[in-house]
Scaffold this motif. Structure first.
Motif, PDB file in Angstrom:
ATOM      1  N   UNK A  98      -0.486 -10.003  -8.438  1.00 14.52           N
ATOM      2  CA  UNK A  98       0.522  -9.123  -9.062  1.00 14.52           C
ATOM      3  C   UNK A  98       0.240  -7.643  -8.796  1.00 14.52           C
ATOM      4  N   UNK A  99       0.004  -7.314  -7.547  1.00 18.21           N
ATOM      5  CA  UNK A  99      -0.197  -5.909  -7.184  1.00 18.21           C
ATOM      6  C   UNK A  99       1.169  -5.244  -7.122  1.00 18.21           C
ATOM      7  N   UNK A 100       1.329  -4.168  -7.899  1.00 11.62           N
ATOM      8  CA  UNK A 100       2.663  -3.581  -8.048  1.00 11.62           C
ATOM      9  C   UNK A 100       2.970  -2.466  -7.060  1.00 11.62           C
ATOM     10  N   UNK A 101       1.933  -1.771  -6.632  1.00 11.31           N
ATOM     11  CA  UNK A 101       2.178  -0.576  -5.825  1.00 11.31           C
ATOM     12  C   UNK A 101       1.346  -0.580  -4.539  1.00 11.31           C
ATOM     13  N   UNK A 102       1.974  -0.161  -3.450  1.00  9.89           N
ATOM     14  CA  UNK A 102       1.235   0.041  -2.202  1.00  9.89           C
ATOM     15  C   UNK A 102       1.245   1.538  -1.900  1.00  9.89           C
ATOM     16  N   UNK A 103       0.151   2.050  -1.381  1.00 11.80           N
ATOM     17  CA  UNK A 103       0.024   3.489  -1.147  1.00 11.80           C
ATOM     18  C   UNK A 103       0.006   3.833   0.339  1.00 11.80           C
ATOM     19  N   UNK A 104       0.675   4.908   0.674  1.00  8.97           N
ATOM     20  CA  UNK A 104       0.635   5.430   2.045  1.00  8.97           C
ATOM     21  C   UNK A 104      -0.609   6.296   2.202  1.00  8.97           C
ATOM     22  N   UNK A 105      -1.018   6.528   3.453  1.00  7.94           N
ATOM     23  CA  UNK A 105      -2.112   7.465   3.731  1.00  7.94           C
ATOM     24  C   UNK A 105      -1.565   8.604   4.577  1.00  7.94           C
ATOM     25  N   UNK A 106      -2.117   9.794   4.370  1.00 10.31           N
ATOM     26  CA  UNK A 106      -1.535  10.958   5.038  1.00 10.31           C
ATOM     27  C   UNK A 106      -1.696  10.949   6.549  1.00 10.31           C
ATOM     28  N   UNK A 107      -2.723  10.223   7.073  1.00 12.98           N
ATOM     29  CA  UNK A 107      -2.879  10.258   8.534  1.00 12.98           C
ATOM     30  C   UNK A 107      -2.590   8.905   9.190  1.00 12.98           C
ATOM     31  N   UNK A 108      -2.025   7.945   8.433  1.00 16.37           N
ATOM     32  CA  UNK A 108      -1.748   6.629   9.006  1.00 16.37           C
ATOM     33  C   UNK A 108      -0.247   6.397   9.144  1.00 16.37           C
TER      34      UNK A 108
END
Ligand SMILES: [Zn+2]
Length: 315
Positions: free
Chosen positions: A253-263
């Protein structure tokens, strides 16, 4: 990706300017200024080259006015896939100190140092850090992202202060004093982060990011990070690896995925769609942001990451 292309021409231009200035000032002997205040001018600044943007900030903090810092890998750029050019060798040759992360973060550095015939001092900023390892494709890899734990950065800052003092003993006391003041800020940052995450039950502390850049952060703050890519960004994950991660995200139940600034954001967008998770904020992983963004300094990028992560995890 868009970020990356936008920032590239600017940093190139920057490099050319720096290289020219570096060679001109490089001939002025260091430490020759005995007593006279007038000699402490722009031209006598210690030229320090660092491998990536986060180290540039740390050297600026400790070095203050006495140093001029250049970075091989710029803001919002990915050090894992960096390819040095002849102009970088020239800049290195005009530098009096080279600061690297170590822990295999800069596999391209040995070749650059050799091709430049650089004979100056090199300091490994992460020296003394207890390295974390990860199993990847059946072998053990060292995790290079030690700066993601602010307490490790205390070691970075002390190593940098010592290296600056050894190359420029005249300013040793200044370097020491600035390092000490910054260590206090790092300790405050850590206490604040601890208090932010305290409100989140441990079972809920699960995060998805692009690549495994947050191992030290995860261990220190007891948060589970899952990543689509391994410790570096060179190889794309297979369809099978992505399917497995999506399954895990649903199960846990992972709700959020995060972006990375250099990916590249493509992977994270795909994961969010397939697992039905929302795309959260952009985290600063391996690089600082542009000057007008919240991740322009190490303290700024960590405050931003901690704030966004804590917000998304809170019940
Ligand atoms: Zn990385």
């Amino acid at each position: 990706m868009q970020h990356h292309f936008l920032s590239l021409p600017v940093s190139r231009r920057h490099w050319l300017l720096r290289t020219g200035a570096g060679l001109a000032a490089g001939s002025i002997a260091l430490g020759a200024a005995s007593g006279s205040m007038a000699q402490t001018t722009l031209a006598t600044k210690l030229k320090v080259l660092v491998s990536f943007s986060i180290l540039a900030d740390l050297v600026k903090v400790v070095g203050g006015d006495a140093v001029e810092v250049s970075s091989l890998v710029g803001a919002n750029e990915d050090a894992h896939v960096f390819e040095p050019k002849p102009s970088h060798a020239k800049t290195l040759l005009g530098s009096q100190l080279l600061v690297v992360n170590g822990l295999d973060f800069e596999p391209w550095m040995t070749k650059l140092v050799r091709s430049a015939s650089y004979k100056g001092k090199t300091v490994v900023a992460s020296q003394g850090v207890k390295p974390l390892t990860m199993q990847e494709d059946g072998h053990t890899e060292t995790d290079p992202h030690a700066w993601q734990n602010p307490l490790n950065v205390i070691l970075y800052v002390n190593n940098i202060a010592q290296a600056l003092a050894s190359v420029d003993p005249a300013h040793a006391a200044d370097y020491q004093a600035r390092a000490q003041a910054y260590v206090q800020q790092l300790q405050e940052l850590d206490s604040w982060a601890q208090s932010m995450f305290k409100e989140v039950p441990k079972a809920q502390r699960k995060i998805i990011t692009s690549h495994d850049a947050f191992g030290y952060f995860a261990q220190h703050y007891q948060i589970q990070f899952l990543a689509a890519q391994g410790l570096n960004t060179e190889s794309e994950p297979s369809a099978r690896q992505i399917a497995k991660l999506v399954q895990q995200m649903r199960r846990e139940k992972v709700r959020t995925v995060f972006l990375e600034n250099m990916s590249n954001p493509r992977l994270i967008t795909q994961l969010s769609k397939e697992a039905g998770a929302q795309v959260g904020a952009t985290l600063y992983a391996d690089a600082l942001s542009a000057p007008d963004q919240p991740g322009a300094t190490y303290l700024g990028m960590m405050r931003h990451n901690i704030d966004k992560l804590a917000q998304s995890l809170k019940p």
